[in-house]
Design an enzyme around this catalytic site. Structure first.
Site, PDB file in Angstrom:
ATOM      1  N   LEU A 178      -1.505  -2.482   6.666  1.00 13.55           N
ATOM      2  CA  LEU A 178       0.031  -2.626   7.847  1.00 13.55           C
ATOM      3  C   LEU A 178       0.207  -3.947   7.964  1.00 13.55           C
ATOM      4  O   LEU A 178      -1.095  -4.650   8.669  1.00 13.55           O
ATOM      5  CB  LEU A 178      -0.247  -1.521   8.709  1.00 13.55           C
ATOM      6  CG  LEU A 178      -0.275  -0.335   8.691  1.00 13.55           C
ATOM      7  CD1 LEU A 178      -0.161  -0.048   9.250  1.00 13.55           C
ATOM      8  CD2 LEU A 178       1.238   0.095   7.458  1.00 13.55           C
ATOM      9  N   HIS A 214       5.884  -4.543   8.178  1.00 19.98           N
ATOM     10  CA  HIS A 214       5.610  -3.101   8.980  1.00 19.98           C
ATOM     11  C   HIS A 214       5.345  -2.485  10.179  1.00 19.98           C
ATOM     12  O   HIS A 214       6.321  -1.748  10.976  1.00 19.98           O
ATOM     13  CB  HIS A 214       4.707  -2.747   8.385  1.00 19.98           C
ATOM     14  CG  HIS A 214       3.495  -2.066   7.529  1.00 19.98           C
ATOM     15  ND1 HIS A 214       2.571  -3.215   6.586  1.00 19.98           N
ATOM     16  CD2 HIS A 214       4.246  -1.581   5.582  1.00 19.98           C
ATOM     17  CE1 HIS A 214       2.600  -3.418   5.251  1.00 19.98           C
ATOM     18  NE2 HIS A 214       3.682  -2.120   5.155  1.00 19.98           N
ATOM     19  N   GLN A 245       3.196   4.986  -8.759  1.00 26.20           N
ATOM     20  CA  GLN A 245       4.092   3.335  -8.672  1.00 26.20           C
ATOM     21  C   GLN A 245       3.889   1.949  -9.324  1.00 26.20           C
ATOM     22  O   GLN A 245       4.777   0.830  -9.545  1.00 26.20           O
ATOM     23  CB  GLN A 245       4.872   3.126  -8.212  1.00 26.20           C
ATOM     24  CG  GLN A 245       3.687   3.138  -6.444  1.00 26.20           C
ATOM     25  CD  GLN A 245       5.035   2.605  -5.138  1.00 26.20           C
ATOM     26  OE1 GLN A 245       5.165   3.749  -3.886  1.00 26.20           O
ATOM     27  NE2 GLN A 245       5.573   1.667  -4.516  1.00 26.20           N
ATOM     28  N   LYS A 282      12.614  -6.006   2.091  1.00 28.13           N
ATOM     29  CA  LYS A 282      12.625  -7.257   1.157  1.00 28.13           C
ATOM     30  C   LYS A 282      12.597  -6.534   0.196  1.00 28.13           C
ATOM     31  O   LYS A 282      12.528  -7.714  -0.947  1.00 28.13           O
ATOM     32  CB  LYS A 282      10.626  -7.018   2.357  1.00 28.13           C
ATOM     33  CG  LYS A 282      10.041  -8.057   0.929  1.00 28.13           C
ATOM     34  CD  LYS A 282       8.661  -8.597   1.028  1.00 28.13           C
ATOM     35  CE  LYS A 282       8.000  -7.659   1.006  1.00 28.13           C
ATOM     36  NZ  LYS A 282       8.200  -7.606  -0.664  1.00 28.13           N
ATOM     37  N   LEU A 325       6.756 -11.384   5.254  1.00 28.02           N
ATOM     38  CA  LEU A 325       5.755 -11.042   5.295  1.00 28.02           C
ATOM     39  C   LEU A 325       5.598  -9.286   4.177  1.00 28.02           C
ATOM     40  O   LEU A 325       6.340  -9.200   3.696  1.00 28.02           O
ATOM     41  CB  LEU A 325       6.104 -10.029   6.405  1.00 28.02           C
ATOM     42  CG  LEU A 325       5.855 -11.066   7.305  1.00 28.02           C
ATOM     43  CD1 LEU A 325       5.347 -10.447   9.405  1.00 28.02           C
ATOM     44  CD2 LEU A 325       5.040 -12.471   8.093  1.00 28.02           C
ATOM     45  N   SER A 326       4.154  -9.784   3.459  1.00 28.48           N
ATOM     46  CA  SER A 326       4.229  -8.441   2.218  1.00 28.48           C
ATOM     47  C   SER A 326       2.518  -8.736   2.491  1.00 28.48           C
ATOM     48  O   SER A 326       1.304  -9.379   2.616  1.00 28.48           O
ATOM     49  CB  SER A 326       4.349  -9.386   0.931  1.00 28.48           C
ATOM     50  OG  SER A 326       3.433  -8.491   0.277  1.00 28.48           O
TER      51      SER A 326
HETATM   52  O1  PAF Z   1       7.337  -0.054  -0.139  1.00 24.63           O
HETATM   53  C1  PAF Z   1       6.228   1.024   0.349  1.00 24.63           C
HETATM   54  O2  PAF Z   1       5.344   0.707   0.373  1.00 24.63           O
HETATM   55  C2  PAF Z   1       6.074   1.809  -1.156  1.00 24.63           C
HETATM   56  O3  PAF Z   1       7.237   1.834  -2.601  1.00 24.63           O
HETATM   57  C3  PAF Z   1       6.765   3.082  -0.479  1.00 24.63           C
HETATM   58  C4  PAF Z   1       7.613   3.633  -0.487  1.00 24.63           C
HETATM   59  C5  PAF Z   1       5.832   3.033   1.160  1.00 24.63           C
HETATM   60  C6  PAF Z   1       6.309   4.032  -1.469  1.00 24.63           C
HETATM   61  O4  PAF Z   1       5.029   4.832  -1.948  1.00 24.63           O
END
Ligand code: PAF
Length: 298
Positions: free
Chosen positions: A30, A34, A58, A146, A181-182
């Site tokens: 985080l 976030h 993903q 974002k 921010l990432s």
């Molecule tokens: O944006 C993210 O952090 C992810 O794609 C999510 C929405 C938590 C799904 O894993």
């Protein structure tokens, strides 16, 4: 803050929370981005639930699933400090036990741009978020701007599957120099970090051209590319219709300028919305009024 690990525990815990419940799904690690989404969920709901789950579905095999930052204890401290009521943190075996075979395909929305570069990515995102929503059953789902295409995909999912959750999109949080921010910013070397705001400047250049009445996307994209200089390596810059996510052949407003580019092996994405004549941001949800905040959602 209560920490739960299974969908059943999660549903029981959410039933005890005051309504409405705002939910922020995350993959952990985080950062202030976030926390600003969580802060908004806190303001607009009686209780906030957050999930932390690094979703293998993903990530493509060559992507950073293994090295994705995992700092659970630190994340828990931050969530407690920010007044989160419930953390859902399932393990991979809970989410995808042996025999798991259902996935959610959102169709063409997930196939362009990010989806074209990361085949299967949005199927993974839609599948995990459908499962998380099934466990948390929140009144409101909070997402960050974002990941603009992700917000479009998840809006579609919630609508098409009659999930009955309100989707709220929170504005991208940025460093003072414009860098979005990432969690992936931690991968940048000092030199790459110094170059990183150029992505935002590039999108601003295109957005400025569109706001000024430019009709030819090539002109606006060229303005962006002039700023997206080495050490950046462009993956794509594109201008799309914010709702349909189709690439605009002739510019109009509202529009959304998107970019993805590499600094070394780190891939950064960002976007900027260009409002229409009504001045309304086509992506970010305006703050909910006091009356709407108190509403019990379906
Ligand atoms: O944006 C993210 O952090 C992810 O794609 C999510 C929405 C938590 C799904 O894993």
């Amino acid at each position: 803050m209560l920490i739960v690990r299974t969908p059943g525990e999660c549903r029981r815990a959410v039933a005890e929370l005051p309504a409405p419940v705002g939910f922020v799904p995350t993959m952990g690690a985080l950062h202030a981005g976030h926390l600003s989404v969580i802060g908004r969920a806190r303001e607009e709901n009686a209780a906030v639930a957050v999930s932390i789950f690094v979703n293998p579905l993903q990530f493509a095999p060559h992507e950073d699933y293994e090295r994705y930052p995992r700092v659970f204890d630190r994340d828990c401290t931050l969530l407690r400090e920010h007044g989160v009521h419930l953390l859902y943190a399932p393990g991979v075996e809970t989410m995808y036990p042996e025999g798991f075979s259902t996935t959610v395909d959102v169709g063409h929305l997930g196939e362009e741009l990010e989806g074209a570069r990361r085949p299967g990515h949005f199927r993974g995102v839609a599948t995990v978020v459908a499962k998380l929503l099934g466990a948390v059953r929140p009144h409101r789902l909070y997402l960050g701007q974002k990941d603009a295409q992700q917000t479009a995909v998840l809006r579609r999912l919630v609508h098409d599957l009659d999930i009955g959750t309100e989707v709220v999109i929170a504005r991208t949080a940025r460093e003072r120099d414009g860098l979005a921010l990432s969690s992936r910013n931690v991968y940048l070397t000092p030199e790459q970090r110094a170059a990183a705001p150029a992505l935002h400047s590039a999108l601003e250049a295109a957005a400025h051209a569109i706001a000024g009445g430019e009709r030819d996307p090539r002109v606006a994209l060229e303005a962006a590319r002039r700023k997206l200089i080495a050490p950046f390596r462009e993956d794509y810059v594109a201008i799309v219709d914010p709702a349909a996510f189709t690439v605009l052949e002739e510019l109009r407003r509202p529009a959304l300028v998107l970019g993805a580019a590499y600094l070394g092996v780190t891939r950064l994405i960002d976007n900027l919305a260009v409002p229409g004549d009504d001045g309304v941001d086509p992506i970010v949800t305006p703050p909910l009024t006091a009356v709407r905040r108190g509403l019990r959602m379906p």
